[in-house]
Every structure is written in structure tokens, then in C-alpha cells.
Enzyme design. Structure first.
Site, PDB file in Angstrom:
ATOM      1  N   ASP A 161       0.937  -1.249   0.040  1.00 48.85           N
ATOM      2  CA  ASP A 161       0.058  -0.004   0.017  1.00 48.85           C
ATOM      3  C   ASP A 161       0.683   1.193  -0.066  1.00 48.85           C
ATOM      4  O   ASP A 161       2.092   1.040   0.118  1.00 48.85           O
ATOM      5  CB  ASP A 161      -0.893  -0.028   1.197  1.00 48.85           C
ATOM      6  CG  ASP A 161      -1.758   1.097   1.362  1.00 48.85           C
ATOM      7  OD1 ASP A 161      -2.162   1.790   0.398  1.00 48.85           O
ATOM      8  OD2 ASP A 161      -1.816   1.876   2.499  1.00 48.85           O
ATOM      9  N   ASP A 193      -0.124   5.092   1.106  1.00 51.16           N
ATOM     10  CA  ASP A 193      -0.417   5.986   2.229  1.00 51.16           C
ATOM     11  C   ASP A 193      -0.491   5.302   3.324  1.00 51.16           C
ATOM     12  O   ASP A 193      -1.033   4.100   3.894  1.00 51.16           O
ATOM     13  CB  ASP A 193      -1.745   6.531   2.147  1.00 51.16           C
ATOM     14  CG  ASP A 193      -1.867   7.559   0.889  1.00 51.16           C
ATOM     15  OD1 ASP A 193      -0.875   8.036   0.381  1.00 51.16           O
ATOM     16  OD2 ASP A 193      -2.962   7.888   0.292  1.00 51.16           O
ATOM     17  N   ASP A 203      -3.323  12.511   0.087  1.00 50.61           N
ATOM     18  CA  ASP A 203      -4.317  13.535  -0.189  1.00 50.61           C
ATOM     19  C   ASP A 203      -4.538  14.621   0.868  1.00 50.61           C
ATOM     20  O   ASP A 203      -4.409  15.848   0.456  1.00 50.61           O
ATOM     21  CB  ASP A 203      -5.687  12.795  -0.393  1.00 50.61           C
ATOM     22  CG  ASP A 203      -5.772  11.979  -1.752  1.00 50.61           C
ATOM     23  OD1 ASP A 203      -4.678  12.063  -2.496  1.00 50.61           O
ATOM     24  OD2 ASP A 203      -6.595  11.042  -1.818  1.00 50.61           O
ATOM     25  N   ASP A 229      -2.155  -0.773   5.571  1.00 57.50           N
ATOM     26  CA  ASP A 229      -2.421  -0.326   7.075  1.00 57.50           C
ATOM     27  C   ASP A 229      -4.259  -0.198   7.263  1.00 57.50           C
ATOM     28  O   ASP A 229      -4.467   0.056   8.200  1.00 57.50           O
ATOM     29  CB  ASP A 229      -1.976   1.090   7.400  1.00 57.50           C
ATOM     30  CG  ASP A 229      -2.468   2.427   6.270  1.00 57.50           C
ATOM     31  OD1 ASP A 229      -3.183   2.844   6.821  1.00 57.50           O
ATOM     32  OD2 ASP A 229      -2.077   2.031   5.091  1.00 57.50           O
TER      33      ASP A 229
END
Length: 299
Positions: free
Chosen positions: A11, A13, A22, A183
Site C-alpha cells: 500500500d 499512504d 491527499d 494499514d
């Protein structure tokens, strides 16, 4: 090479970087208040596209956005872990609900872009007017992506992406082991797609960790927790040689030396720290593998 039969899927972020990209950009550009006002009124990807329109109309340039992205927090040990995994021969991929522009800009800044063979994420590109456009990975306004799992957002089911990756690597001659790191809520569905020979590395204390803890019996893969950049590097770089040893059918000979029982009856690792839980001898083993590979030896 030690990692030739391993596919590591990250992943982005709060996994590779230590924030949500973002939110990081919106906050840094001073657009948080408008973002919060509009958040209840439209889907996330549409909102990000709208925010980029707003900041562009106020004079923010692509160069300004790039400058913000270059300041994105990333733990230095994660940078080293990615480079080491590639050096050991692992194939690295990203499956993320961020966007291509943010991810590629950050990776290029840290010299990591070439480490990844594929990036599956929401499209993000600069249009003819110099405005950043952001679109959903799956256009949910036309059809559903087909997954009904409540943890998957409408624009992207990472589980479906993992299934496509699994189908692709199943056609290769060499059997591949997947290590998946994540996460968030959206990382739970792909964790359920992994087999009992694969590994999932959930970030402890984050949403995917909580879901795995509550649904332990649904996860077939070995579970290896991590909390920060040091943990991620330590666990990942211990898994690679372990998987390599098992793949060479020598696990019976070396199992007592390098046994890392991540999939025990309880979720957490033993009460020692992550660094204490693994033998120092394996550090030497990993360093030798990396050194040999850098000098052109096939390992």
C-alpha cells in the site's frame, strides 16, 4: 537471487509514506476548510479532483504541488527496505487508493520509482491547462467493481487487483510467494485473497490490524505485524531469506536456526521487541546476500 520467487506488494499512504498523501497536499495548500465542507457532499476522488481545480484557480501551480509532495514524510528505513528488497531480487508492486501523480512524484524524489514494476492506483495527470486531474481507478458511476466487502471503497477493490496479480504470476514457471503490506480498511480484502504460503504485514494499531484481529480465522496467510519504519524493514528483510530457504526445500535443515513463528495462536509477536525476536545471525545472512548480489553473484 534470494528474492526471485517473491512478490512484495505495498500500500502507499501510511505504509510507504507516513501520512495520507491527499490530506497532506490539501493541508499544505491551505485548502483544508473547503475540503472539510465538501467532504460530505461528494465521493473522495471527485472531491480531490475538485480541490485541485480550486487550488489551480487560486494560482497554485504543478510545481507548487510537487514541492509539497517532496516534503511528504517517509521513514528512511522504509526507503532502505524497498531498495534492499529489490536488490535481493524481489518484484515490487504498489496497490494504492492514492493517485499516480502523487505516488510517482514522491517515489522519484526518493529514487524509488524504478524499484516498482507496477503501480495500481487512481489515475492522476496534468491536463493541457496545467491542472492536476484525479479520477477513480474504477468508474463506479457506470458500474460496481463487484466486491461487496464493506471495507472496500466503491472506486477500488484491492482484493480484485490482487486476484489479477495472482492470475498473472500463476502463469509464470516459478512459483511465487506474495508479501502484502498495508494499514487501512481497504487492505483487509486483499489480505483475505492470500494463500497459506503467503504473508500479510498489517501495520499494528491501524484499521487493517483491527479487522484482522477481529477476523483472525478468515486470514490464511502468515501474519507479521509492524509499527514503524524500523519494524517494517526488520520484518520484511527477515522474511525474504526465510521464504527463499523454504523455497529451496531446506527449511527442515535450517528451521531450528531461523524459525520465525509469525502465525501463532495469538496475533502479537512475542513480548520482546521486534529486534530481539529475531536471531542476530540472520542480519549477517541478509547483508551477505545483498553484498553478493551487488557484485553480480546469483543468489
Amino acid at each position: 537471487m534470494a528474492g526471485a520467487g517473491i512478490v512484495v506488494i505495498f500500500d502507499f499512504d501510511k505504509t510507504i509514506i507516513d501520512c495520507d498523501s491527499d490530506n497532506w497536499v490539501v493541508d499544505a495548500l491551505g485548502a483544508t476548510e473547503l475540503f472539510d465542507q465538501l467532504l460530505p457532499t461528494m465521493p473522495w476522488n471527485s472531491l480531490m479532483d475538485r480541490m485541485m481545480k480550486e487550488v489551480h484557480s487560486q494560482g497554485t501551480t504543478i510545481e507548487d504541488i510537487v514541492a509539497v509532495l517532496k516534503r511528504t514524510p517517509i521513514h528512511p528505513r522504509i526507503i532502505e527496505a524497498i531498495k534492499s528488497a529489490q536488490t535481493l531480487g524481489c518484484e515490487l508492486k504498489i496497490v494504492s487508493d492514492a493517485n499516480t501523480f502523487f505516488i510517482e512524484t514522491i517515489l522519484e524524489h526518493h529514487g524509488l520509482r524504478e524499484c516498482f514494476s507496477e503501480i495500481h492506483t487512481n489515475p492522476g495527470f496534468v491536463d493541457e491547462q496545467g491542472r492536476l486531474r484525479i479520477f477513480p481507478y474504477h468508474d463506479f458511476t457506470k458500474s460496481s467493481h463487484g466486491c461487496v466487502h464493506p471495507s472496500c471503497p466503491p472506486n477500488m477493490c484491492k482484493g480484485i487487483v490482487i486476484e489479477k496479480i495472482q492470475a498473472s504470476i500463476s502463469m509464470e514457471e516459478q512459483k511465487k510467494t506474495i508479501i502484502y503490506l498495508g494499514d487501512g480498511l481497504g487492505d483487509f480484502c486483499p489480505s483475505l485473497k492470500l494463500g497459506d504460503g503467503d504473508y500479510v504485514m498489517p501495520r499494528k494499531g491501524f484499521p487493517v490490524w483491527d479487522l484482522i484481529c477481529k477476523n483472525r480465522s478468515l486470514v490464511k496467510a502468515h501474519i507479521c505485524e509492524w509499527s514503524n519504519g524500523e519494524d517494517l524493514e526488520h520484518v520484511l528483510l527477515h522474511l525474504i531469506p526465510r521464504i527463499s530457504i523454504q523455497g529451496n526445500n531446506t527449511s527442515a535443515s535450517f528451521g531450528h536456526l531461523y524459525s520465525l513463528d509469525f502465525k501463532s495462536g495469538t496475533m502479537p509477536l512475542p513480548p520482546t521487541t521486534a529486534h530481539e525476536a529475531f536471531p542476530q545471525a540472520l542480519h549477517v545472512f541478509i547483508n551477505k546476500l545483498i553484498s553478493l548480489n551487488q557484485y553480480g553473484f546469483r543468489i
